[in-house]
Design an enzyme around this catalytic site. Sequence first.
Site, PDB file in Angstrom:
ATOM      1  N   ASP A 184      -1.795   8.428  -4.759  1.00  0.00           N
ATOM      2  CA  ASP A 184      -0.744   8.829  -3.814  1.00  0.00           C
ATOM      3  C   ASP A 184       0.539   9.252  -4.515  1.00  0.00           C
ATOM      4  OD1 ASP A 184      -0.293   6.224  -4.674  1.00  0.00           O
ATOM      5  OD2 ASP A 184       0.333   5.470  -2.723  1.00  0.00           O
ATOM      6  N   GLY A 234      -3.321   2.779  -2.267  1.00  0.00           N
ATOM      7  CA  GLY A 234      -2.355   3.800  -1.867  1.00  0.00           C
ATOM      8  C   GLY A 234      -2.903   5.151  -1.474  1.00  0.00           C
ATOM      9  N   ASP A 256       4.766   7.489 -10.568  1.00  0.00           N
ATOM     10  CA  ASP A 256       6.131   6.998 -10.688  1.00  0.00           C
ATOM     11  C   ASP A 256       6.401   6.849 -12.201  1.00  0.00           C
ATOM     12  OD1 ASP A 256       8.438   5.444 -10.423  1.00  0.00           O
ATOM     13  OD2 ASP A 256       7.664   4.218  -8.816  1.00  0.00           O
TER      14      ASP A 256
HETATM   15  C1  PRP Z   1       1.390   2.283  -6.564  1.00  0.00           C
HETATM   16  C2  PRP Z   1       0.995   3.701  -6.205  1.00  0.00           C
HETATM   17  C3  PRP Z   1       0.410   4.228  -7.493  1.00  0.00           C
HETATM   18  C4  PRP Z   1       1.224   3.510  -8.556  1.00  0.00           C
HETATM   19  C5  PRP Z   1       2.267   4.437  -9.116  1.00  0.00           C
HETATM   20  O1  PRP Z   1       0.234   1.491  -6.488  1.00  0.00           O
HETATM   21  O2  PRP Z   1       0.025   3.705  -5.170  1.00  0.00           O
HETATM   22  O3  PRP Z   1      -0.944   3.897  -7.618  1.00  0.00           O
HETATM   23  O4  PRP Z   1       1.866   2.388  -7.905  1.00  0.00           O
HETATM   24  O5  PRP Z   1       3.138   3.782  -9.977  1.00  0.00           O
HETATM   25  P1  PRP Z   1       3.211   4.049 -11.537  1.00  0.00           P
HETATM   26  O6  PRP Z   1       3.163   5.531 -11.769  1.00  0.00           O
HETATM   27  O7  PRP Z   1       4.568   3.469 -11.882  1.00  0.00           O
HETATM   28  O8  PRP Z   1       2.104   3.313 -12.192  1.00  0.00           O
HETATM   29  P2  PRP Z   1       0.253  -0.088  -6.486  1.00  0.00           P
HETATM   30  O9  PRP Z   1      -0.288  -0.556  -7.786  1.00  0.00           O
HETATM   31  O10 PRP Z   1       1.625  -0.566  -6.112  1.00  0.00           O
HETATM   32  O11 PRP Z   1      -0.786  -0.525  -5.381  1.00  0.00           O
HETATM   33  P3  PRP Z   1      -1.271   0.166  -4.001  1.00  0.00           P
HETATM   34  O12 PRP Z   1      -1.884   1.489  -4.353  1.00  0.00           O
HETATM   35  O13 PRP Z   1      -2.284  -0.797  -3.491  1.00  0.00           O
HETATM   36  O14 PRP Z   1      -0.083   0.317  -3.091  1.00  0.00           O
HETATM   37 MG    MG Z   2      -1.677   2.686  -6.010  1.00  0.00          MG
END
Ligand code: PRP
Ligand code: MG
Length: 181
Positions: free
Chosen positions: A103, A45, A106
């Site tokens: 990025d 991300g 959440d």
């Molecule tokens: C997404 C985003 C963050 C994380 C945030 O990554 O990029 O790293 O989730 O969510 P959280 O605060 O609830 O943990 P993801 O693991 O989906 O993979 P990506 O970065 O490859 O899109």
């Molecule tokens: Mg991520």
Amino acid sequence: MNIEDRKWEMMFDSYILSKRIKELGDKINQDYKGKNLLVISLLKGSFIFCADLVRAIDSYNLTVNFMTTSSYGRSTESSGNVVVKSDISIEDISNFDVLIVDDITDTAHTMDFVVKHIAKKNPKSIRTCVLLDKPSRREVDFTADYIGFEIEDKFVVGYGFDFEDRYRNVPYIFCVTDELR
Ligand code: PRP
Ligand code: MG
């Protein structure tokens, strides 16, 4: 499912993003003067945000490394199960002041996990930087040291954010406004 079939609206255009990233870079420049900065970009991300952020930091004394994490769950929602898919490639980080870049925060399970994981490697210090913050979704108590924008619980796409692993290349951030969950 195609994004073209969805309703969406612009959230942060490239001008707004670059202006804010310049401000974050300036602040990081001041805070890390004379330090040995190691930026850890969380993939996938943060790859675009981090690429712009490191170019907004004018210190030549900067090392970049990468770590891939993934949180299992439905495609538009993260869960508490964070796994390391690939770790940073530097063995000894004891001489570095670490800045972990992602990025978005959440639920904060990812950052909580990664900060603890990196702390075990005993760097001089650890701080965190996220482009977007969704405080309303928190499941773990966490606030990043540097935050680009605080946002409501919207599904964001573009500028590194994916929709079913596509659209990360879109140079701005938009949000899908019809029901996805
Ligand atoms: C997404 C985003 C963050 C994380 C945030 O990554 O990029 O790293 O989730 O969510 P959280 O605060 O609830 O943990 P993801 O693991 O989906 O993979 P990506 O970065 O490859 O899109
Ligand atoms: Mg991520």
